[in-house]
Design an enzyme around this catalytic site. Sequence first.
Site, PDB file in Angstrom:
ATOM      1  N   THR A   1      -7.170   2.509  -6.050  1.00 14.61           N
ATOM      2  CA  THR A   1      -8.403   2.320  -5.288  1.00 14.61           C
ATOM      3  C   THR A   1      -9.279   3.557  -5.446  1.00 14.61           C
ATOM      4  O   THR A   1      -8.879   4.647  -5.036  1.00 14.61           O
ATOM      5  CB  THR A   1      -8.090   2.075  -3.803  1.00 14.61           C
TER       6      THR A   1
ATOM      7  N   ARG B   1     -17.972  -2.431   3.407  1.00 11.22           N
ATOM      8  CA  ARG B   1     -18.022  -1.607   4.623  1.00 11.22           C
ATOM      9  C   ARG B   1     -17.748  -0.131   4.344  1.00 11.22           C
ATOM     10  O   ARG B   1     -17.763   0.679   5.266  1.00 11.22           O
ATOM     11  CB  ARG B   1     -16.989  -2.094   5.633  1.00 11.22           C
TER      12      ARG B   1
ATOM     13  N   TYR C   1      -4.027   5.552  -3.737  1.00 12.92           N
ATOM     14  CA  TYR C   1      -5.340   6.169  -3.541  1.00 12.92           C
ATOM     15  C   TYR C   1      -5.449   7.431  -4.390  1.00 12.92           C
ATOM     16  O   TYR C   1      -4.494   7.865  -5.032  1.00 12.92           O
ATOM     17  CB  TYR C   1      -5.541   6.532  -2.059  1.00 12.92           C
TER      18      TYR C   1
ATOM     19  N   SER D   1       0.825  -1.199   0.000  1.00 10.45           N
ATOM     20  CA  SER D   1       0.000   0.000   0.000  1.00 10.45           C
ATOM     21  C   SER D   1       0.864   1.256   0.000  1.00 10.45           C
ATOM     22  O   SER D   1       1.967   1.274   0.555  1.00 10.45           O
ATOM     23  CB  SER D   1      -0.912   0.004   1.230  1.00 10.45           C
TER      24      SER D   1
ATOM     25  N   LYS E   1      -9.452  -0.416  -8.927  1.00  3.37           N
ATOM     26  CA  LYS E   1     -10.117  -1.214  -7.889  1.00  3.37           C
ATOM     27  C   LYS E   1     -11.299  -0.453  -7.303  1.00  3.37           C
ATOM     28  O   LYS E   1     -11.154   0.669  -6.813  1.00  3.37           O
ATOM     29  CB  LYS E   1      -9.119  -1.559  -6.781  1.00  3.37           C
TER      30      LYS E   1
ATOM     31  N   ARG F   1     -17.058   3.264  10.127  1.00  6.40           N
ATOM     32  CA  ARG F   1     -16.713   1.887  10.506  1.00  6.40           C
ATOM     33  C   ARG F   1     -17.395   1.526  11.821  1.00  6.40           C
ATOM     34  O   ARG F   1     -16.861   1.760  12.911  1.00  6.40           O
ATOM     35  CB  ARG F   1     -15.194   1.742  10.570  1.00  6.40           C
TER      36      ARG F   1
ATOM     37  N   GLN G   1      -0.276  -0.340  -4.642  1.00  7.65           N
ATOM     38  CA  GLN G   1      -1.632   0.209  -4.530  1.00  7.65           C
ATOM     39  C   GLN G   1      -1.586   1.679  -4.137  1.00  7.65           C
ATOM     40  O   GLN G   1      -0.846   2.065  -3.232  1.00  7.65           O
ATOM     41  CB  GLN G   1      -2.427  -0.608  -3.496  1.00  7.65           C
TER      42      GLN G   1
ATOM     43  N   HIS H   1     -15.059  -2.765  -1.592  1.00 11.01           N
ATOM     44  CA  HIS H   1     -14.238  -2.410  -0.427  1.00 11.01           C
ATOM     45  C   HIS H   1     -14.668  -3.195   0.812  1.00 11.01           C
ATOM     46  O   HIS H   1     -14.769  -2.658   1.923  1.00 11.01           O
ATOM     47  CB  HIS H   1     -14.302  -0.905  -0.136  1.00 11.01           C
TER      48      HIS H   1
END
Length: 225
Positions: free
Chosen positions: A71, A190, A45, A20, A163, A80, A43, A187
Amino acid sequence: EGEAAVARAAAHHNSVYCLSSISTTPVSEISSILPKDHPKLFQVYVWKDRELLRDVLSQAKEGNFQSLALTVDFSWYGNRERDIRNGFTIPPAYTLNQMYEALKKPAWTWDFLSNPAYKYALIKDDVPADSLAAFINSQIYPAFSWKDAEWLCSEWSGPKAIKGICRPEDAVKALESGFTTIWVSNHGGRQLDTSPATIDVLPEIRAAVGPDVEIILDCGIQRGT
């Protein structure tokens, strides 16, 4: 040991390794564990700061990461509910319940208290990893557009996955924008309320992109609303 332990496991089992962009382990350490030709996926963002993105992409290239995954279903920090229910916060709130749980796990608590704070190894040394929510809220870019996606694709010459796709028209647009792989994901069920189950949308997405495009599927089960 975090990401380094996962890298050793990937090397042992000869499996794909993914790192990540908010890793707490630097790319150089991962590169010392995995051979140059080991399959590696990086990965990222949708950050606001393009120079930040360029910098982490440069580190991934230097570390011989061959593939990229963007992502796109993380446009804000999710609600969450399990964390809320358990009183879990980042950084820790040190409530009575958390202190009680910490006393029940003395080895973990000693490790946490006796070691330096984790840092985002690929981003900024002065950003502690326990400020995850604050950092994401400051950098996440809800206005990220297909033009931005095209720019990101132009910065990476290897295979590129997007993604977070759950709609066939978005899958087609992603291919037109330069992505080579469609990652059907909600994802973990959630992040975004009312996201569909990925297995339900997979047939339509396959029909839209044709039989030859690589598709990755992950899944999440949600309670419905």
